[in-house]
Design an enzyme around this catalytic site. Structure first.
Site, PDB file in Angstrom:
ATOM      1  N   TYR A   1      -1.070  -0.591  10.674  1.00 41.00           N
ATOM      2  CA  TYR A   1      -1.233  -0.890   9.244  1.00 41.00           C
ATOM      3  C   TYR A   1       0.042  -0.539   8.475  1.00 41.00           C
ATOM      4  O   TYR A   1       0.520  -1.329   7.646  1.00 41.00           O
ATOM      5  CB  TYR A   1      -2.440  -0.125   8.702  1.00 41.00           C
ATOM      6  CG  TYR A   1      -2.836  -0.519   7.289  1.00 41.00           C
ATOM      7  CD1 TYR A   1      -3.346  -1.780   7.005  1.00 41.00           C
ATOM      8  CD2 TYR A   1      -2.723   0.386   6.231  1.00 41.00           C
ATOM      9  CE1 TYR A   1      -3.714  -2.133   5.711  1.00 41.00           C
ATOM     10  CE2 TYR A   1      -3.100   0.043   4.940  1.00 41.00           C
ATOM     11  CZ  TYR A   1      -3.587  -1.225   4.681  1.00 41.00           C
ATOM     12  OH  TYR A   1      -3.954  -1.578   3.395  1.00 41.00           O
TER      13      TYR A   1
ATOM     14  N   SER B   1       0.858  -1.191   0.000  1.00 40.08           N
ATOM     15  CA  SER B   1       0.000   0.000   0.000  1.00 40.08           C
ATOM     16  C   SER B   1       0.890   1.235   0.000  1.00 40.08           C
ATOM     17  O   SER B   1       2.077   1.145   0.338  1.00 40.08           O
ATOM     18  CB  SER B   1      -0.843  -0.021   1.283  1.00 40.08           C
ATOM     19  OG  SER B   1      -1.465   1.226   1.512  1.00 40.08           O
TER      20      SER B   1
HETATM   21  N1  LIG Z   1      -8.834  -0.814  -0.171  1.00 41.10           N
HETATM   22  C1  LIG Z   1      -7.775  -0.047  -0.080  1.00 41.10           C
HETATM   23  O1  LIG Z   1      -7.878   1.187   0.059  1.00 41.10           O
HETATM   24  C2  LIG Z   1      -6.393  -0.644  -0.174  1.00 41.10           C
HETATM   25  C3  LIG Z   1      -5.319   0.184  -0.508  1.00 41.10           C
HETATM   26  C4  LIG Z   1      -4.034  -0.353  -0.572  1.00 41.10           C
HETATM   27  C5  LIG Z   1      -3.843  -1.688  -0.304  1.00 41.10           C
HETATM   28  N2  LIG Z   1      -4.908  -2.485   0.041  1.00 41.10           N
HETATM   29  C6  LIG Z   1      -4.648  -3.892   0.331  1.00 41.10           C
HETATM   30  O2  LIG Z   1      -5.299  -4.674  -0.628  1.00 41.10           O
HETATM   31  C7  LIG Z   1      -5.564  -5.955  -0.105  1.00 41.10           C
HETATM   32  C8  LIG Z   1      -7.010  -6.342  -0.402  1.00 41.10           C
HETATM   33  O3  LIG Z   1      -7.842  -5.407   0.256  1.00 41.10           O
HETATM   34  P1  LIG Z   1      -9.312  -5.005  -0.235  1.00 41.10           P
HETATM   35  O4  LIG Z   1      -9.376  -3.548  -0.152  1.00 41.10           O
HETATM   36  O5  LIG Z   1      -9.640  -5.708  -1.474  1.00 41.10           O
HETATM   37  O6  LIG Z   1     -10.124  -5.569   1.019  1.00 41.10           O
HETATM   38  P2  LIG Z   1     -11.458  -6.440   1.163  1.00 41.10           P
HETATM   39  O7  LIG Z   1     -12.417  -6.141   0.078  1.00 41.10           O
HETATM   40  O8  LIG Z   1     -11.872  -6.280   2.584  1.00 41.10           O
HETATM   41  O9  LIG Z   1     -10.898  -7.934   0.932  1.00 41.10           O
HETATM   42  C9  LIG Z   1      -9.995  -8.493   1.842  1.00 41.10           C
HETATM   43  C10 LIG Z   1      -9.816  -9.955   1.508  1.00 41.10           C
HETATM   44  O10 LIG Z   1      -8.871 -10.522   2.417  1.00 41.10           O
HETATM   45  C11 LIG Z   1      -9.422 -11.683   3.016  1.00 41.10           C
HETATM   46  N3  LIG Z   1      -8.940 -11.818   4.383  1.00 41.10           N
HETATM   47  C12 LIG Z   1      -8.981 -10.887   5.375  1.00 41.10           C
HETATM   48  N4  LIG Z   1      -8.452 -11.400   6.498  1.00 41.10           N
HETATM   49  C13 LIG Z   1      -8.070 -12.675   6.211  1.00 41.10           C
HETATM   50  C14 LIG Z   1      -7.489 -13.705   6.967  1.00 41.10           C
HETATM   51  N5  LIG Z   1      -7.180 -13.550   8.255  1.00 41.10           N
HETATM   52  N6  LIG Z   1      -7.240 -14.880   6.362  1.00 41.10           N
HETATM   53  C15 LIG Z   1      -7.549 -15.072   5.067  1.00 41.10           C
HETATM   54  N7  LIG Z   1      -8.111 -14.118   4.287  1.00 41.10           N
HETATM   55  C16 LIG Z   1      -8.380 -12.938   4.872  1.00 41.10           C
HETATM   56  C17 LIG Z   1     -10.938 -11.472   2.963  1.00 41.10           C
HETATM   57  O11 LIG Z   1     -11.646 -12.702   2.939  1.00 41.10           O
HETATM   58  P3  LIG Z   1     -12.309 -13.369   4.247  1.00 41.10           P
HETATM   59  O12 LIG Z   1     -12.875 -12.258   5.066  1.00 41.10           O
HETATM   60  O13 LIG Z   1     -13.316 -14.319   3.714  1.00 41.10           O
HETATM   61  O14 LIG Z   1     -11.177 -14.074   4.938  1.00 41.10           O
HETATM   62  C18 LIG Z   1     -11.107 -10.750   1.635  1.00 41.10           C
HETATM   63  O15 LIG Z   1     -11.183 -11.671   0.598  1.00 41.10           O
HETATM   64  C19 LIG Z   1      -5.215  -5.881   1.382  1.00 41.10           C
HETATM   65  O16 LIG Z   1      -3.938  -6.449   1.598  1.00 41.10           O
HETATM   66  C20 LIG Z   1      -5.178  -4.399   1.643  1.00 41.10           C
HETATM   67  O17 LIG Z   1      -4.361  -4.067   2.740  1.00 41.10           O
HETATM   68  C21 LIG Z   1      -6.173  -1.996   0.083  1.00 41.10           C
END
Ligand SMILES: NC(=O)c1ccc[n+]([C@@H]2O[C@H](COP(=O)([O-])OP(=O)(O)OC[C@H]3O[C@@H](n4cnc5c(N)ncnc54)[C@H](OP(=O)(O)O)[C@@H]3O)[C@@H](O)[C@H]2O)c1
Length: 240
Positions: free
Chosen positions: A156, A143
């Site tokens: 984070y 990120s």
């Molecule tokens: N959204 C943003 O602004 C942003 C920006 C930069 C980077 N990111 C990064 O992008 C990645 C994806 O995020 P997103 O925004 O797409 O979030 P999201 O829509 O909340 O999806 C998160 C995913 O991670 C899985 N997950 C969470 N905790 C887990 C665990 N303990 N074990 C296995 N799976 C787990 C969830 O599935 P389950 O709940 O079914 O386990 C879900 O599929 C993350 O690493 C996040 O830090 C996000």
């Protein structure tokens, strides 16, 4: 451009957000897929949808990636069902924000365990099969919070800075084996994670979407194997 058809990829956290968008983007390219996350019902539905729409093979195993035994068992299960792995996308992650004094130590530690330890456990189990293929790619979703700290971001940011350290170190270990390791560093993306963590989404239409990040991931994977990208940043145009 590298063709991805018939390659095999494992994606963690594929049931929603960036992971799901990436699963769809890779399925369209003819990539066979293995998913790991906690919500088995959502993963099963995604596998059925992608197999039907794109004629690929899609399998899943449930795990909390922060629990070593679960992560290892799930990684072994998907490797067993897929037979080989060429690509790993460590995407599963959580976010929460609060000052260092306000945030409960257990929540602080959980962010590190999911975002960093989960990435490490899954990579450690899947890397040997990628090395056996004699070429492959690992993409770790970090990120902009992994490049710049901010107030309320100690947990984070620490987890995402650490993912960049892991990425660069592993890249140096395996690049001579023809395995590319890349970190993706998006700014805020309109997903459940951002909304639930209270990040400012602002103008939805101008906000970066999960599909935008999956396009970047696809582009990195399609680069000729002789090229690797250490870190790929992507920012939303929406001023926050
Ligand atoms: N959204 C943003 O602004 C942003 C920006 C930069 C980077 N990111 C990064 O992008 C990645 C994806 O995020 P997103 O925004 O797409 O979030 P999201 O829509 O909340 O999806 C998160 C995913 O991670 C899985 N997950 C969470 N905790 C887990 C665990 N303990 N074990 C296995 N799976 C787990 C969830 O599935 P389950 O709940 O079914 O386990 C879900 O599929 C993350 O690493 C996040 O830090 C996000």
């Amino acid at each position: 451009m590298q063709q991805l058809q018939h390659k095999t990829a494992v994606i963690t956290g594929a049931n929603k957000g960036i992971g799901k968008a990436t699963a769809i983007a890779l399925a369209k390219e003819g990539v066979n897929l293995g998913f790991i996350a906690r919500n088995g019902a959502e993963l099963e539905a995604l596998c059925q949808q992608l197999e039907k729409e794109y004629g690929i093979k899609a399998v899943f195993a449930t795990a909390d990636v922060s629990v070593r035994e679960e992560a290892e068992a799930a990684a072994e299960a998907v490797i067993g069902q897929l037979g080989k792995v060429d690509i790993l996308i460590n995407n599963a992650g959580i976010a929460a924000f609060g000052t260092l004094l306000e945030m409960d130590p257990e929540e602080w530690e959980r962010i590190i365990r999911v975002n960093l330890m989960g990435t490490y456990y899954i990579t450690r189990k899947i890397l040997p099969t990628i090395l056996e293929q004699k070429e492959g790619s690992i993409i770790n979703v970090s990120s902009t919070a992994g490049e710049k700290g901010f107030a309320t971001g100690s947990a984070y940011c620490s987890s995402k800075f650490a993912v960049l350290g892991l990425t660069e170190s592993l890249m140096q270990e395996v690049r001579k084996s023809n395995v590319r390791v890349t970190a993706i560093t998006p700014s805020t993306v309109a997903t459940d994670l951002a909304v639930n963590a209270g990040l400012k989404i602002g103008d939805e239409d101008r906000m970066m979407q999960a599909e935008d990040v999956s396009e970047l991931i696809l582009s990195v994977l399609q680069m000729p194997q002789r090229v690797f990208i250490k870190t790929a940043g992507i920012w939303t145009t929406n001023p926050q």
